[in-house]
Design an enzyme around this catalytic site. Structure first.
Site, PDB file in Angstrom:
ATOM      1  N   ASP A 187      -5.007   2.108  10.885  1.00 14.55           N
ATOM      2  CA  ASP A 187      -6.438   1.968  11.139  1.00 14.55           C
ATOM      3  C   ASP A 187      -6.607   1.555  12.610  1.00 14.55           C
ATOM      4  O   ASP A 187      -6.614   2.398  13.494  1.00 14.55           O
ATOM      5  CB  ASP A 187      -6.969   0.927  10.144  1.00 14.55           C
ATOM      6  CG  ASP A 187      -8.470   0.763  10.160  1.00 14.55           C
ATOM      7  OD1 ASP A 187      -9.172   1.699  10.533  1.00 14.55           O
ATOM      8  OD2 ASP A 187      -8.951  -0.330   9.784  1.00 14.55           O
ATOM      9  N   ARG A 241      -5.268   0.670  -6.819  1.00 11.79           N
ATOM     10  CA  ARG A 241      -4.027   1.262  -6.300  1.00 11.79           C
ATOM     11  C   ARG A 241      -3.454   2.336  -7.213  1.00 11.79           C
ATOM     12  O   ARG A 241      -2.669   3.167  -6.785  1.00 11.79           O
ATOM     13  CB  ARG A 241      -2.939   0.182  -6.130  1.00 11.79           C
ATOM     14  CG  ARG A 241      -3.233  -0.874  -5.104  1.00 11.79           C
ATOM     15  CD  ARG A 241      -1.967  -1.697  -4.865  1.00 11.79           C
ATOM     16  NE  ARG A 241      -2.236  -2.957  -4.190  1.00 11.79           N
ATOM     17  CZ  ARG A 241      -2.358  -3.104  -2.875  1.00 11.79           C
ATOM     18  NH1 ARG A 241      -2.248  -2.058  -2.091  1.00 11.79           N
ATOM     19  NH2 ARG A 241      -2.592  -4.287  -2.354  1.00 11.79           N
ATOM     20  N   ASP A 284       1.047   3.128   4.614  1.00 12.95           N
ATOM     21  CA  ASP A 284      -0.057   3.839   3.967  1.00 12.95           C
ATOM     22  C   ASP A 284      -1.069   4.382   4.980  1.00 12.95           C
ATOM     23  O   ASP A 284      -1.359   5.562   5.000  1.00 12.95           O
ATOM     24  CB  ASP A 284      -0.754   2.947   2.909  1.00 12.95           C
ATOM     25  CG  ASP A 284      -1.194   1.583   3.439  1.00 12.95           C
ATOM     26  OD1 ASP A 284      -0.993   1.288   4.636  1.00 12.95           O
ATOM     27  OD2 ASP A 284      -1.734   0.788   2.635  1.00 12.95           O
ATOM     28  N   LYS A 321      -6.855   6.790  10.870  1.00 17.78           N
ATOM     29  CA  LYS A 321      -8.253   6.908  11.305  1.00 17.78           C
ATOM     30  C   LYS A 321      -8.232   6.884  12.825  1.00 17.78           C
ATOM     31  O   LYS A 321      -8.311   5.811  13.430  1.00 17.78           O
ATOM     32  CB  LYS A 321      -9.077   5.721  10.783  1.00 17.78           C
ATOM     33  CG  LYS A 321      -9.152   5.625   9.267  1.00 17.78           C
ATOM     34  CD  LYS A 321      -9.908   4.357   8.867  1.00 17.78           C
ATOM     35  CE  LYS A 321      -9.949   4.189   7.373  1.00 17.78           C
ATOM     36  NZ  LYS A 321     -10.456   2.857   6.972  1.00 17.78           N
ATOM     37  N   PHE A 327     -13.959   3.552   4.381  1.00 23.09           N
ATOM     38  CA  PHE A 327     -13.035   2.751   3.572  1.00 23.09           C
ATOM     39  C   PHE A 327     -12.624   3.535   2.328  1.00 23.09           C
ATOM     40  O   PHE A 327     -13.465   4.037   1.585  1.00 23.09           O
ATOM     41  CB  PHE A 327     -13.671   1.417   3.167  1.00 23.09           C
ATOM     42  CG  PHE A 327     -12.703   0.511   2.473  1.00 23.09           C
ATOM     43  CD1 PHE A 327     -11.754  -0.197   3.197  1.00 23.09           C
ATOM     44  CD2 PHE A 327     -12.722   0.382   1.088  1.00 23.09           C
ATOM     45  CE1 PHE A 327     -10.831  -1.023   2.549  1.00 23.09           C
ATOM     46  CE2 PHE A 327     -11.814  -0.443   0.439  1.00 23.09           C
ATOM     47  CZ  PHE A 327     -10.873  -1.143   1.174  1.00 23.09           C
ATOM     48  N   ILE A 328     -11.328   3.636   2.119  1.00 25.63           N
ATOM     49  CA  ILE A 328     -10.838   4.420   0.989  1.00 25.63           C
ATOM     50  C   ILE A 328      -9.948   3.583   0.058  1.00 25.63           C
ATOM     51  O   ILE A 328      -9.393   2.564   0.478  1.00 25.63           O
ATOM     52  CB  ILE A 328     -10.049   5.654   1.472  1.00 25.63           C
ATOM     53  CG1 ILE A 328      -8.913   5.227   2.428  1.00 25.63           C
ATOM     54  CG2 ILE A 328     -10.936   6.656   2.201  1.00 25.63           C
ATOM     55  CD1 ILE A 328      -7.645   5.908   2.105  1.00 25.63           C
ATOM     56  N   GLY A 357       0.767  -1.253   0.000  1.00 23.18           N
ATOM     57  CA  GLY A 357       0.000   0.000   0.000  1.00 23.18           C
ATOM     58  C   GLY A 357       0.792   1.294   0.000  1.00 23.18           C
ATOM     59  O   GLY A 357       0.315   2.307  -0.503  1.00 23.18           O
TER      60      GLY A 357
HETATM   61  P1  5GP Z   1      -4.489  -1.781  10.984  1.00 19.26           P
HETATM   62  O1  5GP Z   1      -3.618  -2.937  11.334  1.00 19.26           O
HETATM   63  O2  5GP Z   1      -3.930  -0.439  11.464  1.00 19.26           O
HETATM   64  O3  5GP Z   1      -5.904  -1.974  11.414  1.00 19.26           O
HETATM   65  O4  5GP Z   1      -4.618  -1.753   9.429  1.00 19.26           O
HETATM   66  C1  5GP Z   1      -3.639  -1.335   8.639  1.00 19.26           C
HETATM   67  C2  5GP Z   1      -3.829  -1.866   7.223  1.00 19.26           C
HETATM   68  O5  5GP Z   1      -5.203  -2.098   6.879  1.00 19.26           O
HETATM   69  C3  5GP Z   1      -3.323  -0.829   6.261  1.00 19.26           C
HETATM   70  O6  5GP Z   1      -1.937  -0.977   6.033  1.00 19.26           O
HETATM   71  C4  5GP Z   1      -4.162  -1.119   5.037  1.00 19.26           C
HETATM   72  O7  5GP Z   1      -3.524  -2.126   4.279  1.00 19.26           O
HETATM   73  C5  5GP Z   1      -5.457  -1.656   5.576  1.00 19.26           C
HETATM   74  N1  5GP Z   1      -6.503  -0.606   5.617  1.00 19.26           N
HETATM   75  C6  5GP Z   1      -7.010   0.022   6.691  1.00 19.26           C
HETATM   76  N2  5GP Z   1      -7.943   0.908   6.364  1.00 19.26           N
HETATM   77  C7  5GP Z   1      -8.037   0.868   5.010  1.00 19.26           C
HETATM   78  C8  5GP Z   1      -8.838   1.577   4.043  1.00 19.26           C
HETATM   79  O8  5GP Z   1      -9.681   2.461   4.330  1.00 19.26           O
HETATM   80  N3  5GP Z   1      -8.636   1.254   2.738  1.00 19.26           N
HETATM   81  C9  5GP Z   1      -7.731   0.318   2.346  1.00 19.26           C
HETATM   82  N4  5GP Z   1      -7.622   0.091   1.037  1.00 19.26           N
HETATM   83  N5  5GP Z   1      -6.967  -0.376   3.218  1.00 19.26           N
HETATM   84  C10 5GP Z   1      -7.122  -0.091   4.535  1.00 19.26           C
HETATM   85 MG    MG Z   2      -0.785  -1.650   4.540  1.00 18.71          MG
END
Ligand code: 5GP
Ligand code: MG
Length: 178
Positions: free
Chosen positions: A106, A168, A103, A134, A155-156, A48
């Site tokens: 979350d 992408r 990237d 977020k 979600f983006i 990402g």
């Molecule tokens: P976390 O472990 O912080 O919950 O998630 C991180 C990963 O989830 C990011 O590196 C990304 O790959 C994916 N992710 C989280 N939110 C989004 C979103 O809104 N869109 C997309 N495409 N991927 C997301």
């Molecule tokens: Mg990622």
């Protein structure tokens, strides 16, 4: 393009590349300031972060080393999740100032689990630079040192981020249509 369709979903533009560039440039200026006289290595987290990393490094006024890593996460019974390195870092991190380029943060679980893996490689310091966060969804005790933009809990896709492998390539960021 204001509206795009990927597989079964519609997305609407929510951030233009012009805005993204302004924010990435501002973030680079903070990094330029903080790493003056240092010799950091930047670890771009695939897939990402590839587009963000490519723009970010072009706004830097020093010469970072740049390397790439890929982690996969497994959903298990453990609430904090688990990540494994599926494409390892070949450059030694021993004694280095590391900047992780990610990237989006979350829940924060991915970065929370990646940090100790890099700490074990003997880095002198580790900071996280992400394009997006977020904040409402953060579930772990994680310090994000550099964040270009905070976004709501939607979600983006685009600018490196995918929906099921697609989207992408867009230079702008799109949000799932309601
Ligand atoms: P976390 O472990 O912080 O919950 O998630 C991180 C990963 O989830 C990011 O590196 C990304 O790959 C994916 N992710 C989280 N939110 C989004 C979103 O809104 N869109 C997309 N495409 N991927 C997301
Ligand atoms: Mg990622």
């Amino acid at each position: 393009m204001h509206r795009i369709h990927i597989l079964d979903k519609d997305f609407e533009i929510s951030m233009t590349n012009e805005t993204i560039q302004q924010k990435v440039k501002a973030l680079a200026q903070r990094i330029n300031h903080d790493y003056q006289g240092k010799n950091p290595i930047m670890v771009c987290i695939l897939n990402g972060a590839f587009m963000f990393a490519a723009d970010l490094v072009r706004y830097l006024d020093f010469q970072p080393e740049i390397t790439f890593a890929r982690f996969s996460s497994y959903e298990g019974t453990d609430t904090t999740g688990k990540v494994t390195e599926v494409m390892g870092i070949t450059t030694s991190l021993a004694g280095r100032d590391v900047i992780i380029v990610e990237d989006i943060v979350d829940t924060g679980i991915t970065m929370y689990n990646v940090l100790p893996l890099l700490e074990n490689k003997g880095a002198a310091s580790i900071k996280i630079a992400c394009l997006l966060q977020k904040p409402e969804k953060l579930q772990v005790d994680l310090t994000v040192d550099y964040c270009a933009m905070e976004i709501p809990n939607d979600f983006i896709v685009g600018y490196g981020l995918d929906y099921d492998g697609f989207g992408r390539n867009y230079k702008d960021i799109y949000t799932l249509a309601k």
